[in-house]
Design a protein around this motif. Structure first.
Motif, PDB file in Angstrom:
ATOM      1  N   ASN A  80      -5.207   1.781  -3.157  1.00  0.00           N
ATOM      2  CA  ASN A  80      -4.741   0.665  -2.577  1.00  0.00           C
ATOM      3  C   ASN A  80      -5.512   1.231  -0.876  1.00  0.00           C
ATOM      4  O   ASN A  80      -5.450  -0.257  -0.549  1.00  0.00           O
ATOM      5  CB  ASN A  80      -2.856   1.235  -2.076  1.00  0.00           C
ATOM      6  CG  ASN A  80      -2.421   0.178  -3.389  1.00  0.00           C
ATOM      7  OD1 ASN A  80      -2.997  -1.107  -4.053  1.00  0.00           O
ATOM      8  ND2 ASN A  80      -1.334   0.340  -4.440  1.00  0.00           N
ATOM      9  N   LEU A  81      -5.452   2.752  -0.668  1.00  0.00           N
ATOM     10  CA  LEU A  81      -6.122   3.339   0.649  1.00  0.00           C
ATOM     11  C   LEU A  81      -7.701   2.059   1.009  1.00  0.00           C
ATOM     12  O   LEU A  81      -7.714   2.184   1.828  1.00  0.00           O
ATOM     13  CB  LEU A  81      -5.788   4.020   0.534  1.00  0.00           C
ATOM     14  CG  LEU A  81      -6.449   5.288   1.504  1.00  0.00           C
ATOM     15  CD1 LEU A  81      -5.428   4.283   3.083  1.00  0.00           C
ATOM     16  CD2 LEU A  81      -6.210   6.716   1.984  1.00  0.00           C
ATOM     17  N   ALA A  82      -8.095   2.515  -0.563  1.00  0.00           N
ATOM     18  CA  ALA A  82      -9.335   1.821  -0.452  1.00  0.00           C
ATOM     19  C   ALA A  82      -9.209   0.326  -0.553  1.00  0.00           C
ATOM     20  O   ALA A  82     -10.132  -0.630   0.931  1.00  0.00           O
ATOM     21  CB  ALA A  82     -10.018   2.101  -1.665  1.00  0.00           C
TER      22      ALA A  82
ATOM     23  N   LEU B  89       7.297 -13.975   6.954  1.00  0.00           N
ATOM     24  CA  LEU B  89       6.364 -12.474   6.013  1.00  0.00           C
ATOM     25  C   LEU B  89       6.256 -12.356   4.582  1.00  0.00           C
ATOM     26  O   LEU B  89       6.620 -13.624   4.000  1.00  0.00           O
ATOM     27  CB  LEU B  89       8.404 -11.925   6.524  1.00  0.00           C
ATOM     28  CG  LEU B  89       8.151 -11.168   7.983  1.00  0.00           C
ATOM     29  CD1 LEU B  89       7.947 -12.146   8.663  1.00  0.00           C
ATOM     30  CD2 LEU B  89       9.101 -10.242   8.027  1.00  0.00           C
ATOM     31  N   ALA B  90       5.772 -11.620   4.372  1.00  0.00           N
ATOM     32  CA  ALA B  90       5.441 -11.322   2.632  1.00  0.00           C
ATOM     33  C   ALA B  90       4.957  -9.888   2.655  1.00  0.00           C
ATOM     34  O   ALA B  90       4.747  -9.019   3.244  1.00  0.00           O
ATOM     35  CB  ALA B  90       4.226 -11.605   2.584  1.00  0.00           C
ATOM     36  N   LEU B  91       5.809  -9.583   1.703  1.00  0.00           N
ATOM     37  CA  LEU B  91       5.454  -7.797   1.041  1.00  0.00           C
ATOM     38  C   LEU B  91       4.403  -7.900   0.252  1.00  0.00           C
ATOM     39  O   LEU B  91       3.907  -8.532  -0.592  1.00  0.00           O
ATOM     40  CB  LEU B  91       6.908  -7.747   0.001  1.00  0.00           C
ATOM     41  CG  LEU B  91       7.842  -7.470   0.270  1.00  0.00           C
ATOM     42  CD1 LEU B  91       9.156  -7.725  -0.960  1.00  0.00           C
ATOM     43  CD2 LEU B  91       8.120  -6.624   1.131  1.00  0.00           C
ATOM     44  N   VAL B  92       3.375  -7.302   0.440  1.00  0.00           N
ATOM     45  CA  VAL B  92       2.616  -6.349   0.071  1.00  0.00           C
ATOM     46  C   VAL B  92       2.023  -5.029  -0.864  1.00  0.00           C
ATOM     47  O   VAL B  92       2.362  -4.001  -0.403  1.00  0.00           O
ATOM     48  CB  VAL B  92       1.310  -6.248   1.439  1.00  0.00           C
ATOM     49  CG1 VAL B  92      -0.267  -6.034   0.617  1.00  0.00           C
ATOM     50  CG2 VAL B  92       0.913  -8.047   2.433  1.00  0.00           C
ATOM     51  N   PRO B  93       2.842  -5.391  -1.835  1.00  0.00           N
ATOM     52  CA  PRO B  93       2.459  -4.238  -2.966  1.00  0.00           C
ATOM     53  C   PRO B  93       1.289  -3.274  -2.563  1.00  0.00           C
ATOM     54  O   PRO B  93       0.380  -3.778  -2.459  1.00  0.00           O
ATOM     55  CB  PRO B  93       2.520  -5.276  -4.784  1.00  0.00           C
ATOM     56  CG  PRO B  93       3.250  -6.016  -4.176  1.00  0.00           C
ATOM     57  CD  PRO B  93       2.605  -7.172  -2.728  1.00  0.00           C
ATOM     58  N   LEU B  94       1.488  -2.008  -2.485  1.00  0.00           N
ATOM     59  CA  LEU B  94       0.911  -1.118  -1.843  1.00  0.00           C
ATOM     60  C   LEU B  94       2.063   0.629  -2.752  1.00  0.00           C
ATOM     61  O   LEU B  94       2.068   1.125  -2.176  1.00  0.00           O
ATOM     62  CB  LEU B  94       1.500  -0.733  -0.874  1.00  0.00           C
ATOM     63  CG  LEU B  94      -0.199  -1.969   0.292  1.00  0.00           C
ATOM     64  CD1 LEU B  94      -0.191  -1.245   1.607  1.00  0.00           C
ATOM     65  CD2 LEU B  94      -1.416  -1.985  -0.442  1.00  0.00           C
ATOM     66  N   ALA B  95       1.881   0.273  -4.511  1.00  0.00           N
ATOM     67  CA  ALA B  95       2.046   1.452  -4.733  1.00  0.00           C
ATOM     68  C   ALA B  95       1.563   2.786  -4.299  1.00  0.00           C
ATOM     69  O   ALA B  95       0.485   2.790  -4.678  1.00  0.00           O
ATOM     70  CB  ALA B  95       3.037   0.976  -6.035  1.00  0.00           C
ATOM     71  N   GLY B  96       2.298   3.946  -5.011  1.00  0.00           N
ATOM     72  CA  GLY B  96       1.547   5.096  -5.282  1.00  0.00           C
ATOM     73  C   GLY B  96       2.489   6.491  -4.236  1.00  0.00           C
ATOM     74  O   GLY B  96       3.199   6.634  -4.634  1.00  0.00           O
TER      75      GLY B  96
END
Length: 245
Positions: free
Chosen positions: A218-220, A154-161
């Motif tokens: 991040n969506l892009a 598993l990995a965390l993928v930072p997608l703040a906002g």
């Protein structure tokens, strides 16, 4: 959940078998949520969640033939009420999340954060496992934090906002990658080409984002993911239907 606009949204959780035991990605609402009293006052009349104990993660784990006590780890994309309500149903589990999200929820610095997070949902005492961006790597073109303690796949993928420490959760299944994108988007059309989203959902996401511009950036990045990465969000019922079909 049935917010205004006629677009129902779900709480899409993921149950994984790992060498340590079972692992949940997000928890949705918990058992007894209607009586627990952790939701903000505006939440039930505006969002109109169907708070069914049979749909809670604890009951779903049991229905699949597993023992809920075997859920040893929970990885949360963020700590909004509809993602963290089930934490109290697994009080023995370690809870993994981004350090910025943990800080925003447990030490809120703004009135918006104080209103957003419901400390009652983790007042039972939680074994927090927090991660920051130091020592991260790149995973299919996105920054990633791995391995998580005891969870090498598993990995965390930072997608703040959406929130300050919002993260996606990437899972190496052995035959490809899954990416639970949490609330990085709510509607499958947002990661389509060209992107599209019902106006009411787009406005709601903008209103509750801590940083709307960062969310869009991040969506892009999600739209640029290679085809072999199966990405899905927390709230799109179409994506949930495809997952279980």
């Amino acid at each position: 959940m049935r917010p205004p606009g006629g677009f129902p949204i779900v709480c899409h959780c993921l149950l994984l078998e790992t060498p340590r035991g079972l692992c949940l990605v997000d928890t949705g609402f918990g058992i007894g949520e209607a009586a627990f009293g952790a939701l903000p006052g505006y939440y039930r009349p505006l969002i109109r969640p169907v708070l069914s104990d049979a749909e809670a993660a604890h009951a779903q784990v049991t229905a699949l033939g597993y023992d809920p006590r075997d859920v040893r780890d929970i990885v949360v994309t963020h700590l909004d009420a509809d993602h963290a309500g089930g934490l109290r149903d697994f009080p023995w589990a370690r809870v993994h999340l981004h350090a910025r999200e943990h800080a925003a929820a447990t030490r809120p610095a703004t009135s918006a954060d104080k209103g957003r997070y419901r400390a009652k949902q983790w007042a039972h005492g939680v074994d927090w496992m927090t991660y920051d961006d130091r020592g991260g790597e790149t995973l299919f073109g996105l920054s990633a934090i791995r391995p998580l303690c005891g969870l090498p796949d598993l990995a965390l993928v930072p997608l703040a906002g959406h929130s300050r420490g919002h993260s996606g959760v990437a899972v190496d299944t052995g035959s490809g990658w899954l990416l639970h994108a949490g609330d990085a988007y709510w509607f499958h059309g947002e990661v389509a080409s060209p992107p599209h989203c019902p106006r009411t959902l787009a406005l709601t996401q903008r209103m509750i984002a801590t940083d709307h511009r960062e969310r869009l950036e991040n969506l892009a990045r999600l739209r640029e993911l290679p085809a072999e990465v199966r990405v899905f969000s927390a709230h799109d019922p179409r994506e949930l239907d495809l997952a279980v079909s």
